[in-house]
Write a protein that holds these residues in place. Structure first.
Motif, short mmCIF file in Angstrom:
data_model
loop_
_atom_site.label_atom_id
_atom_site.label_comp_id
_atom_site.label_asym_id
_atom_site.label_seq_id
_atom_site.Cartn_x
_atom_site.Cartn_y
_atom_site.Cartn_z
N ILE A 70 0.76 -1.32 0.02
CA ILE A 70 0.06 0.00 -0.19
C ILE A 70 0.90 1.29 -0.02
O ILE A 70 2.08 1.11 0.78
CB ILE A 70 -1.00 0.01 1.18
N LEU A 71 0.66 2.26 -0.87
CA LEU A 71 1.22 3.39 -1.10
C LEU A 71 0.16 4.59 -0.43
O LEU A 71 -0.81 4.48 -1.12
CB LEU A 71 1.83 3.66 -2.26
N TYR A 72 0.85 5.66 0.19
CA TYR A 72 0.00 6.82 0.57
C TYR A 72 0.58 8.02 -0.34
O TYR A 72 1.70 8.23 -0.42
CB TYR A 72 -0.02 7.10 2.23
N GLU A 73 -0.39 8.70 -0.71
CA GLU A 73 -0.24 10.14 -1.31
C GLU A 73 -1.15 11.14 -0.82
O GLU A 73 -2.26 11.00 -0.74
CB GLU A 73 -0.32 10.15 -2.95
N VAL A 74 -0.49 12.05 -0.07
CA VAL A 74 -1.52 13.33 0.43
C VAL A 74 -2.09 13.98 -0.75
O VAL A 74 -1.57 14.33 -1.68
CB VAL A 74 -0.44 14.19 1.24
N ASP A 75 -3.56 13.95 -0.78
CA ASP A 75 -4.28 14.64 -1.58
C ASP A 75 -4.81 15.99 -1.36
O ASP A 75 -4.78 16.87 -1.71
CB ASP A 75 -5.61 13.67 -2.21
#
Length: 271
Positions: A70-75
């Motif tokens: 799982i990869l997180y990217e701040v939106d």
């Protein structure tokens, strides 16, 4: 209309409505009772204690191929947007997750189409932790299933049969996934055991490791036999050691993305 007649008319109308609602309530009660009776084989022994069988996971959680699951990217950020929001990139088979039949069968059932009646089930736990402590590639054998039945009675139709290998204690340690030389090593089911379970009417199997097959499996024999039969599996279960061998009920929060081969799930048990 006279006042007395009006009063009598209202009373008659109220009595009729009361009878109607009483009848409806009785019908509803019968429906609830019928539902309770159908659920009784699953829930009869539940006493209300809930155990979380799900690992919290992030990009560091071990995966089969070693890539982040799982990869997180701040939106959106609270400053300046006023709220938080992440864009997630998730591989289906990561963390505590479901293997749907489609995962290993062309044209198999996708995760969104799993029968809902199999997502709440009697939980049968087969403990091989003593053997797994000596052999990291230990497997559940038919003899383990037979011993469970001898001690606990027949495996209920629709049950989830889970392997407790003691692997939860290794989480956070590379030994949860592999040997010091990087070779995959963890317990699983033998095909002979899952062939036997298929005869009992069990609907799913679960493991507290990375895979339904052991780490040293050369051919994914369990995946290629159990899943194409229309049954499903759960990988990466946690805290099975907190539950009895029989008598608990498992609640499987399977994902519902259309056409999925599986996916991260929230799994709970009550006993």
């Amino acid at each position: 209309m006279c006042t007395a007649c009006l009063i009598e008319n209202v009373k008659s109308h109220m009595l009729s409505r009361r009878s109607l609602f009483s009848g409806a309530a009785a019908t509803a009660a019968m429906g609830v009772a019928a539902g309770a009776l159908s659920a009784r084989p699953v829930l009869a022994q539940a006493k209300g204690r809930v155990v979380d069988l799900t690992h919290a996971y992030d990009s560091d959680f071990p995966t089969f191929d070693g890539k982040p699951g799982i990869l997180y990217e701040v939106d959106k950020n609270f400053d300046p947007d006023g709220y938080h929001l992440f864009k997630l990139t998730i591989f289906e088979h990561t963390g505590t997750h479901i293997d749907a039949p489609l995962h290993f069968a062309e044209g198999g059932t996708s995760v969104d189409a799993l029968p809902v009646e199999n997502l709440i089930a009697p939980l049968c736990i087969v403990d091989i932790s003593a053997r797994a402590a000596e052999d990291p590639n230990a497997v559940v054998e038919p003899a383990d299933i037979e011993a469970w039945v001898s001690a606990n009675g027949e495996i209920p139709a629709g049950a989830c049969v889970a392997m407790n290998s003691g692997w939860t204690a290794r989480i956070g340690n590379p030994a949860w996934r592999n040997l010091p030389d990087g070779t995959l090593a963890f317990p699983g089911f033998s095909k002979a055991a899952t062939d036997l379970l298929a005869q009992t009417g069990a609907a799913s199997i679960g493991v507290d490791t990375l895979s339904l097959d052991p780490g040293n499996s050369p051919d994914f024999a369990v995946h290629y036999s159990w899943l194409p039969s229309g049954r499903f599996g759960i990988e990466g279960l946690a805290n099975l050691e907190q539950l009895p061998a029989s008598g608990a009920t498992i609640f499987i929060g399977a994902p519902k993305h259309r056409g999925g081969t599986g996916g991260p799930a929230r799994i709970l048990a009550m006993h």
